[in-house]
Design an enzyme around this catalytic site. Sequence first.
Site, mmCIF file in Angstrom:
data_model
loop_
_atom_site.group_PDB
_atom_site.id
_atom_site.type_symbol
_atom_site.label_atom_id
_atom_site.label_comp_id
_atom_site.label_asym_id
_atom_site.label_seq_id
_atom_site.Cartn_x
_atom_site.Cartn_y
_atom_site.Cartn_z
ATOM 1 C CE LYS A 14 -2.204 -0.985 3.800
ATOM 2 N NZ LYS A 14 -1.617 -2.406 4.008
ATOM 3 N NE ARG A 89 -5.786 -0.391 9.592
ATOM 4 C CZ ARG A 89 -4.514 -0.747 10.249
ATOM 5 N NH1 ARG A 89 -4.495 -1.525 11.346
ATOM 6 N NH2 ARG A 89 -3.614 -0.311 9.612
ATOM 7 N NE ARG A 128 6.872 -3.082 6.821
ATOM 8 C CZ ARG A 128 5.612 -2.596 6.571
ATOM 9 N NH1 ARG A 128 5.011 -2.190 5.495
ATOM 10 N NH2 ARG A 128 4.516 -3.283 7.633
ATOM 11 N NE ARG A 134 5.915 -0.017 10.077
ATOM 12 C CZ ARG A 134 5.122 0.058 8.920
ATOM 13 N NH1 ARG A 134 5.193 0.517 7.843
ATOM 14 N NH2 ARG A 134 3.891 -0.452 9.377
ATOM 15 N NE ARG A 145 0.423 -4.287 11.754
ATOM 16 C CZ ARG A 145 1.384 -4.119 10.883
ATOM 17 N NH1 ARG A 145 2.665 -4.870 11.055
ATOM 18 N NH2 ARG A 145 1.397 -3.171 9.865
#
Length: 189
Positions: A14, A89, A128, A134, A145
Amino acid sequence: MLNLVIFGPPGAGKGTQSAKLIEKYQLIHISTGDIFRAHIKGQTPLGQQVSQIIAEGNLVPDSITIAMLEEEVKKNPEAKGFIFDGFPRTVAQAEALDAFLEGINTSISVVIALDVNEDELKARIAKRREISGRSDDDADKLVKRIDEYFTKTIHVLPYYEAQGKLSKVDGIGDIDTIFKNLTDIIDNY
């Protein structure tokens, strides 16, 4: 006004595709994740609250998310349009977004869902995590998630499908090919 929702599970691409779409269509990018991270980095009272919620791998309550999103839209009254990344969401959030946009005489133009399987998502996020560090990409939080997406968030798609606004794009493959598939859809609006 062109208003897009880019939809997909964590790691679907995204953010990558949003950056390319923003450049092409001069849209204002509104990522709830980015908004949350900015509040967390700034150690605002809201950021501290959001930090704890995210650290536990939970979704931020609708009331907080919607208020922050509306604030971001109102900061950009001259925008050609917006790209919503990571929002809505839930169906309740989608309904709240529709009501808010209607109140400023606009609406969602198209919702594009990036389809990516779970194995690919895990591989992308592991990569990532190595690069960005992160905290929400930690393996245990990631599973939560992804599960949250496939058990709760995905139910927003029929809401937009019923409005005739949903398109799906294969999110696996060459970034530029995926981008072309996205723009082919968007250019119809």
